[in-house]
Design a protein around this motif. Structure first.
Motif, mmCIF file in Angstrom:
data_model
loop_
_atom_site.group_PDB
_atom_site.id
_atom_site.type_symbol
_atom_site.label_atom_id
_atom_site.label_comp_id
_atom_site.label_asym_id
_atom_site.label_seq_id
_atom_site.Cartn_x
_atom_site.Cartn_y
_atom_site.Cartn_z
ATOM 1 N N GLU A 191 19.165 24.567 54.163
ATOM 2 C CA GLU A 191 20.404 24.413 54.947
ATOM 3 C C GLU A 191 21.374 25.547 54.647
ATOM 4 O O GLU A 191 22.068 26.042 55.542
ATOM 5 C CB GLU A 191 21.054 23.063 54.636
ATOM 6 C CG GLU A 191 22.163 22.712 55.620
ATOM 7 C CD GLU A 191 22.648 21.280 55.443
ATOM 8 O OE1 GLU A 191 22.082 20.550 54.612
ATOM 9 O OE2 GLU A 191 23.604 20.915 56.151
ATOM 10 N N ALA A 192 21.413 25.957 53.382
ATOM 11 C CA ALA A 192 22.258 27.111 53.032
ATOM 12 C C ALA A 192 21.785 28.345 53.782
ATOM 13 O O ALA A 192 22.600 29.133 54.297
ATOM 14 C CB ALA A 192 22.226 27.342 51.527
ATOM 15 N N ALA A 193 20.458 28.523 53.883
ATOM 16 C CA ALA A 193 19.917 29.684 54.599
ATOM 17 C C ALA A 193 20.290 29.622 56.075
ATOM 18 O O ALA A 193 20.656 30.639 56.677
ATOM 19 C CB ALA A 193 18.403 29.733 54.414
ATOM 20 N N ARG A 194 20.215 28.408 56.670
ATOM 21 C CA ARG A 194 20.558 28.286 58.102
ATOM 22 C C ARG A 194 22.024 28.629 58.351
ATOM 23 O O ARG A 194 22.393 29.038 59.439
ATOM 24 C CB ARG A 194 20.278 26.850 58.588
ATOM 25 C CG ARG A 194 18.807 26.545 58.785
ATOM 26 C CD ARG A 194 18.610 25.302 59.638
ATOM 27 N NE ARG A 194 19.110 24.108 59.007
ATOM 28 C CZ ARG A 194 18.412 23.368 58.129
ATOM 29 N NH1 ARG A 194 17.188 23.725 57.795
ATOM 30 N NH2 ARG A 194 18.934 22.283 57.598
ATOM 31 N N ASN A 195 22.848 28.481 57.337
ATOM 32 C CA ASN A 195 24.276 28.830 57.454
ATOM 33 C C ASN A 195 24.563 30.209 56.867
ATOM 34 O O ASN A 195 25.688 30.508 56.487
ATOM 35 C CB ASN A 195 25.128 27.775 56.757
ATOM 36 C CG ASN A 195 25.231 26.490 57.569
ATOM 37 O OD1 ASN A 195 26.023 26.397 58.510
ATOM 38 N ND2 ASN A 195 24.386 25.526 57.241
ATOM 39 N N ASP A 196 23.502 31.020 56.789
ATOM 40 C CA ASP A 196 23.620 32.398 56.306
ATOM 41 C C ASP A 196 24.285 32.462 54.932
ATOM 42 O O ASP A 196 25.089 33.312 54.649
ATOM 43 C CB ASP A 196 24.403 33.264 57.311
ATOM 44 C CG ASP A 196 24.109 34.741 57.108
ATOM 45 O OD1 ASP A 196 23.076 35.079 56.485
ATOM 46 O OD2 ASP A 196 24.949 35.562 57.537
ATOM 47 N N TYR A 197 23.971 31.478 54.083
ATOM 48 C CA TYR A 197 24.390 31.436 52.674
ATOM 49 C C TYR A 197 25.912 31.334 52.517
ATOM 50 O O TYR A 197 26.476 31.789 51.539
ATOM 51 C CB TYR A 197 23.809 32.628 51.901
ATOM 52 C CG TYR A 197 22.310 32.623 51.999
ATOM 53 C CD1 TYR A 197 21.547 31.789 51.196
ATOM 54 C CD2 TYR A 197 21.656 33.392 52.967
ATOM 55 C CE1 TYR A 197 20.163 31.721 51.340
ATOM 56 C CE2 TYR A 197 20.275 33.328 53.119
ATOM 57 C CZ TYR A 197 19.542 32.496 52.292
ATOM 58 O OH TYR A 197 18.176 32.416 52.435
ATOM 59 N N ASN A 198 26.527 30.750 53.528
ATOM 60 C CA ASN A 198 27.945 30.382 53.399
ATOM 61 C C ASN A 198 28.006 29.079 52.610
ATOM 62 O O ASN A 198 27.514 28.048 53.054
ATOM 63 C CB ASN A 198 28.567 30.199 54.782
ATOM 64 C CG ASN A 198 30.065 29.936 54.715
ATOM 65 O OD1 ASN A 198 30.559 29.395 53.709
ATOM 66 N ND2 ASN A 198 30.777 30.310 55.758
#
Length: 522
Positions: free
Chosen positions: A466-473
């Protein structure tokens, strides 16, 4: 003496010289004199105790003087020369500035461990031909300080330590923005200690220790958990090992405060002066960095370092990439990670942009790429968004990033939005004990024990995917919305992003020029 009486008395003493001294210099004159009085009163108590044991005060003094003549004093903690003893100081009626300077220097000569700690202030200093603190103000200060004793039987170390921290907070309120360099709000330090929960015998390190407050909060937390009441105060039983405390501080005046703070709290601390990023003081075998069980820190946010520092690092700290020159946040995180042992954990306070800058950008971004590497290595355990207007150097909120080399829940990251958990204060907001308990309980329970009773959740648990899907935001406000409040970009954060964008533009320009030169087009 109770804590309130002690705080009021010490603040009254501090105000005795408030007039002639600028706020940033205010504490530099007060704290060494309070420290001198504590050492002098404790020395007097120790002599009295020796007198009972050996049959008279003259015998006790002779024994101490004999030890001193042989070069090593063990009967008392610190040997106080005659001219630095408080009763001698208070009898001085003329040339006070010169006398006090000589006294603290004599004390440092007798106790080398205090060199560079108590003797760095010249009480006789002048500016533009005028004394900075005239003798009449010093006399007023000494007179107020003489009102009560600060001996072992008068004030317990933890009570005096809390009063000392109270003074630091008052100085910070007076000093304004630059106070952030030496003081982290007490309740933020308490929260960080509650998150880390130090165990007996652990080694705790703060690479930017300021006045030592975060290290001392870890010591106090250990005392709170394992201490036993003895003569009205908490003490660690003999079978409970104390913490081993290490810190480094670049500012000489702040370094001195940290050393005094540790002595006043009666804890053994190895605090060294120097530039941690360029010359880390704690080395292990083979010349690499020494490693610790816990790291706790509040480094200067968005500090600027040249790229050469990261590229030519002899300690291989920046293996996840060089951060941008405009912000060393992820440089500090990598230094601290390199200072953790294989079971190590850390809690660090940074600005909110540290967990969101670069996410959503097209192409590469140094901070986002380092953050991605931390997430993929499964190092980030939690991010806690703090309320705004807590810190003395900014009104912007901060985040606490918890890194754990052995995460309790691999593959997951806990995000807590505590932005609304604060009490209004002047000039700064603050966390109450209830707020601290709420945040710490969510972290330790990996969920909200009181969640069913809340109007809106305070936390979310995301996976690395999920962090990756949010570009690590990893900004908690992205995943946990509180009362539909809209996130506002702080001015300081906007300026950092602007500098970072300019840095990326300059790099792209240099790359373009290199290509054009290769093609013979310039």
């Amino acid at each position: 003496m109770d804590l309130t009486t002690l705080e009021n008395w010490l603040w009254e003493a501090a105000c005795a010289i408030r007039g002639p001294v600028d706020a940033p210099k205010f504490k530099d004159y007060i704290l060494p004199l309070i420290f001198l009085k504590r050492l002098s009163d404790v020395f007097e108590d120790e002599l009295r105790s020796l007198a009972v044991e050996f049959g008279g005060i003259d015998v006790a003094q002779n024994l101490v003087e004999q030890e001193r003549a042989h070069g090593k004093v063990t009967l008392v903690r610190f040997y106080i020369p005659e001219n630095a003893r408080w009763e001698t100081v208070r009898r001085q009626t003329s040339h006070l500035g010169e006398y006090l300077t000589d006294a603290v220097r004599a004390l440092a000569r007798e106790n080398p461990v205090l060199a560079g700690v108590i003797d760095i202030v010249d009480f006789n200093a002048t500016a533009a031909g005028q004394r900075i603190v005239p003798d009449e103000y010093l006399a007023r200060l000494i007179n107020v300080l003489s009102r009560y004793r600060l001996g072992l039987g008068d004030v317990e170390p933890d009570i005096l330590g809390r009063a000392y921290e109270y003074l630091l907070r008052k100085f910070a309120e007076d000093q304004g923005q630059s106070a952030g360099e030496f003081y982290t709000p007490r309740e933020v330090g308490v929260l960080m200690a509650r998150l880390l929960e130090p165990e007996p015998g652990m080694m705790v390190y703060d690479p930017t220790c300021g006045s030592g407050g975060l290290l001392i909060k870890c010591h106090l937390r250990l005392l709170e958990r394992f201490g036993k009441q003895e003569n009205g105060r908490l003490k660690l039983p003999t079978n409970i090992a104390p913490l081993h405390v290490f810190g480094q501080e670049i500012n000489p005046a702040t370094f001195a405060i940290a050393r005094m703070n540790a002595v006043i709290h009666d804890i053994q601390a190895d605090i060294r002066i120097g530039d941690t990023m360029r010359q880390p003081a704690f080395k292990g075998q083979g010349g690499g960095l020494q490693t610790f069980d816990l790291v706790v820190a509040n480094p200067m946010w968005n500090q600027k370092f040249p790229q050469e520092l990261y590229k030519n690092d002899p300690y291989n700290r920046f293996c996840y990439g060089a951060p941008p020159s405009s912000s060393a946040d992820w440089g500090w995180l990598q230094h601290m990670l390199a200072s953790l042992n294989e079971r190590g954990r850390m809690a660090v306070v940074l600005d909110t942009g540290a967990v969101s800058r670069g996410s959503g950008n097209q192409g590469s971004n140094r901070e986002r790429d380092i953050r991605k590497a931390f997430v993929e290595a499964d190092l980030i355990e939690a991010v806690i968004l703090l309320p705004e207007n807590l810190f003395y150097n900014t009104t912007a909120p901060g985040v606490i990033i918890v890194v754990n080399r052995r995460k309790r829940y691999p593959g997951q990251i806990l995000l807590i939005n505590a932005s609304q958990l604060f009490a209004k204060g002047r000039p700064k907001n603050y966390l109450t004990e209830e707020h601290i308990e709420t945040i710490a309980s969510i972290y330790h329970a990996w969920g909200d024990p009181a969640g069913a009773n809340r109007d809106a959740p305070l936390h979310a648990i995301i996976t690395r995917e999920e962090a990756a899907r949010n570009d690590y935001n990893l900004s908690p406000s992205r995943y946990v919305s509180i009362s539909g409040s809209e996130e506002v970009l702080p001015l300081e954060e906007a300026l950092v992003r602007l500098e970072e964008a300019e840095e990326e533009r300059a790099e792209a320009e240099r790359a373009l020029q290199a290509v054009l030169q290769q093609l013979g087009l310039r």
